[in-house]
Design a protein around this motif. Sequence first.
Motif, PDB file in Angstrom:
ATOM      1  N   ARG A 159       0.838  -1.204   0.000  1.00  0.00           N
ATOM      2  CA  ARG A 159       0.000   0.000   0.000  1.00  0.00           C
ATOM      3  C   ARG A 159       0.870   1.249   0.000  1.00  0.00           C
ATOM      4  N   ALA A 160       1.958   1.211   0.767  1.00  0.00           N
ATOM      5  CA  ALA A 160       2.860   2.361   0.808  1.00  0.00           C
ATOM      6  C   ALA A 160       3.523   2.581  -0.543  1.00  0.00           C
ATOM      7  N   ALA A 161       3.812   1.492  -1.240  1.00  0.00           N
ATOM      8  CA  ALA A 161       4.492   1.605  -2.531  1.00  0.00           C
ATOM      9  C   ALA A 161       3.626   2.298  -3.573  1.00  0.00           C
ATOM     10  N   LYS A 162       2.315   2.267  -3.376  1.00  0.00           N
ATOM     11  CA  LYS A 162       1.406   2.871  -4.347  1.00  0.00           C
ATOM     12  C   LYS A 162       1.199   4.365  -4.095  1.00  0.00           C
ATOM     13  N   LYS A 163       1.711   4.843  -2.964  1.00  0.00           N
ATOM     14  CA  LYS A 163       1.538   6.251  -2.633  1.00  0.00           C
ATOM     15  C   LYS A 163       2.631   7.089  -3.280  1.00  0.00           C
ATOM     16  N   SER A 164       2.395   8.395  -3.332  1.00  0.00           N
ATOM     17  CA  SER A 164       3.405   9.319  -3.839  1.00  0.00           C
ATOM     18  C   SER A 164       4.444   9.529  -2.754  1.00  0.00           C
ATOM     19  N   LEU A 165       5.691   9.206  -3.068  1.00  0.00           N
ATOM     20  CA  LEU A 165       6.754   9.264  -2.073  1.00  0.00           C
ATOM     21  C   LEU A 165       7.803  10.286  -2.486  1.00  0.00           C
ATOM     22  N   PRO A 166       8.535  10.844  -1.527  1.00  0.00           N
ATOM     23  CA  PRO A 166       9.584  11.815  -1.867  1.00  0.00           C
ATOM     24  C   PRO A 166      10.703  11.158  -2.651  1.00  0.00           C
ATOM     25  N   GLN A 167      11.390  11.950  -3.466  1.00  0.00           N
ATOM     26  CA  GLN A 167      12.476  11.426  -4.287  1.00  0.00           C
ATOM     27  C   GLN A 167      13.752  11.224  -3.491  1.00  0.00           C
ATOM     28  N   ALA A 168      13.958  12.024  -2.469  1.00  0.00           N
ATOM     29  CA  ALA A 168      15.205  11.938  -1.711  1.00  0.00           C
ATOM     30  C   ALA A 168      15.173  10.756  -0.755  1.00  0.00           C
ATOM     31  N   TRP A 169      16.350  10.194  -0.543  1.00  0.00           N
ATOM     32  CA  TRP A 169      16.464   9.095   0.426  1.00  0.00           C
ATOM     33  C   TRP A 169      17.869   9.121   0.989  1.00  0.00           C
ATOM     34  N   GLU A 170      17.965   9.019   2.293  1.00  0.00           N
ATOM     35  CA  GLU A 170      19.282   9.036   2.920  1.00  0.00           C
ATOM     36  C   GLU A 170      19.908   7.658   2.768  1.00  0.00           C
ATOM     37  N   GLY A 171      21.000   7.592   2.079  1.00  0.00           N
ATOM     38  CA  GLY A 171      21.653   6.312   1.818  1.00  0.00           C
ATOM     39  C   GLY A 171      22.464   6.419   0.553  1.00  0.00           C
ATOM     40  N   MET A 172      22.637   5.331  -0.161  1.00  0.00           N
ATOM     41  CA  MET A 172      23.439   5.355  -1.372  1.00  0.00           C
ATOM     42  C   MET A 172      22.807   6.275  -2.409  1.00  0.00           C
ATOM     43  N   ALA A 173      23.642   6.954  -3.146  1.00  0.00           N
ATOM     44  CA  ALA A 173      23.172   7.902  -4.148  1.00  0.00           C
ATOM     45  C   ALA A 173      22.281   7.217  -5.164  1.00  0.00           C
ATOM     46  N   SER A 174      21.378   7.972  -5.724  1.00  0.00           N
ATOM     47  CA  SER A 174      20.469   7.569  -6.800  1.00  0.00           C
ATOM     48  C   SER A 174      19.416   6.559  -6.356  1.00  0.00           C
ATOM     49  N   VAL A 175      19.283   6.333  -5.067  1.00  0.00           N
ATOM     50  CA  VAL A 175      18.246   5.437  -4.567  1.00  0.00           C
ATOM     51  C   VAL A 175      17.111   6.285  -4.023  1.00  0.00           C
ATOM     52  N   THR A 176      15.950   6.195  -4.625  1.00  0.00           N
ATOM     53  CA  THR A 176      14.812   6.995  -4.193  1.00  0.00           C
ATOM     54  C   THR A 176      13.964   6.224  -3.195  1.00  0.00           C
ATOM     55  N   ALA A 177      13.105   6.955  -2.518  1.00  0.00           N
ATOM     56  CA  ALA A 177      12.191   6.309  -1.581  1.00  0.00           C
ATOM     57  C   ALA A 177      11.312   5.291  -2.300  1.00  0.00           C
ATOM     58  N   GLN A 178      10.904   5.634  -3.530  1.00  0.00           N
ATOM     59  CA  GLN A 178      10.069   4.705  -4.291  1.00  0.00           C
ATOM     60  C   GLN A 178      10.821   3.404  -4.563  1.00  0.00           C
ATOM     61  N   ASP A 179      12.108   3.529  -4.923  1.00  0.00           N
ATOM     62  CA  ASP A 179      12.931   2.338  -5.141  1.00  0.00           C
ATOM     63  C   ASP A 179      12.954   1.464  -3.892  1.00  0.00           C
ATOM     64  N   VAL A 180      13.175   2.116  -2.759  1.00  0.00           N
ATOM     65  CA  VAL A 180      13.323   1.375  -1.509  1.00  0.00           C
ATOM     66  C   VAL A 180      12.031   0.662  -1.136  1.00  0.00           C
ATOM     67  N   VAL A 181      10.914   1.376  -1.236  1.00  0.00           N
ATOM     68  CA  VAL A 181       9.649   0.767  -0.825  1.00  0.00           C
ATOM     69  C   VAL A 181       9.252  -0.355  -1.777  1.00  0.00           C
ATOM     70  N   LEU A 182       9.495  -0.176  -3.069  1.00  0.00           N
ATOM     71  CA  LEU A 182       9.203  -1.250  -4.016  1.00  0.00           C
ATOM     72  C   LEU A 182      10.054  -2.483  -3.721  1.00  0.00           C
ATOM     73  N   THR A 183      11.318  -2.250  -3.398  1.00  0.00           N
ATOM     74  CA  THR A 183      12.188  -3.373  -3.052  1.00  0.00           C
ATOM     75  C   THR A 183      11.736  -4.033  -1.760  1.00  0.00           C
ATOM     76  N   ALA A 184      11.330  -3.218  -0.786  1.00  0.00           N
ATOM     77  CA  ALA A 184      10.831  -3.781   0.473  1.00  0.00           C
ATOM     78  C   ALA A 184       9.583  -4.623   0.229  1.00  0.00           C
ATOM     79  N   ALA A 185       8.706  -4.139  -0.652  1.00  0.00           N
ATOM     80  CA  ALA A 185       7.500  -4.908  -0.971  1.00  0.00           C
ATOM     81  C   ALA A 185       7.861  -6.234  -1.620  1.00  0.00           C
ATOM     82  N   ARG A 186       8.827  -6.189  -2.526  1.00  0.00           N
ATOM     83  CA  ARG A 186       9.259  -7.413  -3.197  1.00  0.00           C
ATOM     84  C   ARG A 186       9.920  -8.368  -2.203  1.00  0.00           C
ATOM     85  N   THR A 187      10.707  -7.820  -1.286  1.00  0.00           N
ATOM     86  CA  THR A 187      11.364  -8.656  -0.282  1.00  0.00           C
ATOM     87  C   THR A 187      10.339  -9.314   0.632  1.00  0.00           C
ATOM     88  N   ALA A 188       9.316  -8.547   1.027  1.00  0.00           N
ATOM     89  CA  ALA A 188       8.263  -9.116   1.875  1.00  0.00           C
ATOM     90  C   ALA A 188       7.501 -10.209   1.135  1.00  0.00           C
TER      91      ALA A 188
END
Length: 532
Positions: A73-102
């Motif tokens: 559900r979180a992955a379908k929401k509008s998320l900020p582009q910035a993310w603290e961590g490795m460069a070029s990794v967006t919040a959307q990337d992270v949440v989509l990966t978390a969804a896939r991992t789950a």
Amino acid sequence: MAGEDTTTRRAAITAAVNAIKGAGSKNDLIEAIDKAIGVTAPLGNPAVIEAAAQACAKAAEHCRHEVEEPVERAAKKSLPQAWEGMASVTAQDVVLTAARTAEQLSEALVGGQKALVRLADGLRVAQETDRRGREALHRARSMLGGEDGFFDDMVEKDAEEAEKERAREIATDGGEARKTAAQEADDAARATARDLNKLAAEARSGKLTGNGLSPVDKMMLADTAMVDEVDKNNKETAEREYNEILSANDLERSSTRLNGMNAADRAEFQRMLDGADKPEQRAYLMKALAAGHDMDELRKFDRRIDGKSEAWLARHLTPVVTEVDASGKPIHGTMPNNFKGDQGWTQGGDGKEASCVAASTVNARAMVDPVYALGLTGGPNGQEDSEAAFRDRLVDEQHRVHDEGDGERGGFFGNGPPTGMGDEGWSEVADNELNSPTGADYERQDLSSADDRRGVLPEIEQSVAEGKPVPIKTVGEGGHALVIVGHEGGKLQVHNPWGETTWVSENDFVNGNMHKASDSRFPDATGVHLPK
């Protein structure tokens, strides 16, 4: 008691049944029946196994409702582009990966539950079949009474002979039932070991324990694939599941090396990761670290792959990509392994040289060591993209490995094309070339029977699930070297140094049908090099 594991038990009861059928005297028959009775019954408690399966099912349900669905559900929401961590990794990337991992965690738990249910069912059937067989054997043994003395054995009356043969018939039926039970238990145990080992190897992000990497970093690295991860409609592709860049072994070895670095090297390597503009570049850097390269080699490698496209990285650093069909399952036909155009990862460059041992070993090393692969595909500066130059470098490297294994050559002075390599040379080059990038010592194991091949399957499948290729030898009209590089659903993925990869069933491997991975000249697998 004969037999401590399913494979040994299977062999022991088979030998006992053959002895019952071939026994000449009453005493020989008694001895054979006693041996058949003495083989241990299939061990295990189906009820306990079923309880473990139910626990997996409950955990999967909890994961699905409490983790997977909220993250989706979180992955379908509008998320900020910035993310603290490795460069070029967006919040959307992270949440989509978390969804896939789950989702993968839920699927793994369900897979574990199904594997345990199959084991419980198979064991229950085997134990019941074994019980009936033991009853028949005891009945046959009772019919024979005590052993004959010296003079009794010299004269055997017709009635005694008839009774002995009736006992033999009953004992044979009982022994065959126990043999069937042993086979059922062995097959169920091996299938469960295969499935659970694969599921364990696929529990990926938890294997990356390097200090300084955030949970997000670990999850993203473990999830990165060498193929397009989304299609034109921004949906996940099926190929990604079968083409992760970092194997379970890579994740563990890179973590060990990260944790062993001094502070300066650790900080510099982190800067390489942070400066990479693609997840694939970061993953290949970690794979190079896992393969044992020092900081100088890692710096050069980082510069050479910086800014390259996903397709360029995959083509130059990955000899074998697993392709899938419309259903999302691996294509089980023969697929070419080409670098560019029609030029494949082929022995002798064109398949005509008898350098299969060297070629298969070179290709296996390139699969686990991206720095080595780039040296072959990209040349000294890592930037070349020429079919002809790749072929020249590939053949030169095959010849180097062939000569280091004391391989034979043709020509009057022994300086012509390769003509083959013996088993000792094969063992030497397999360990020399694959030890450093995998961290494993490779040991040869001869396979002289179907039982030998059946018995070694769990080790082969666990090794390739962890990301360690397994060289094998096939024979018939001569010999041919292949490499097992994966397994899925009772099939083995086999790379042939003729520049192709195909899938063969476990039964084909066991029963002398390995010609399906090459041609009719080489049906029998007679040797394997296992990483220890």
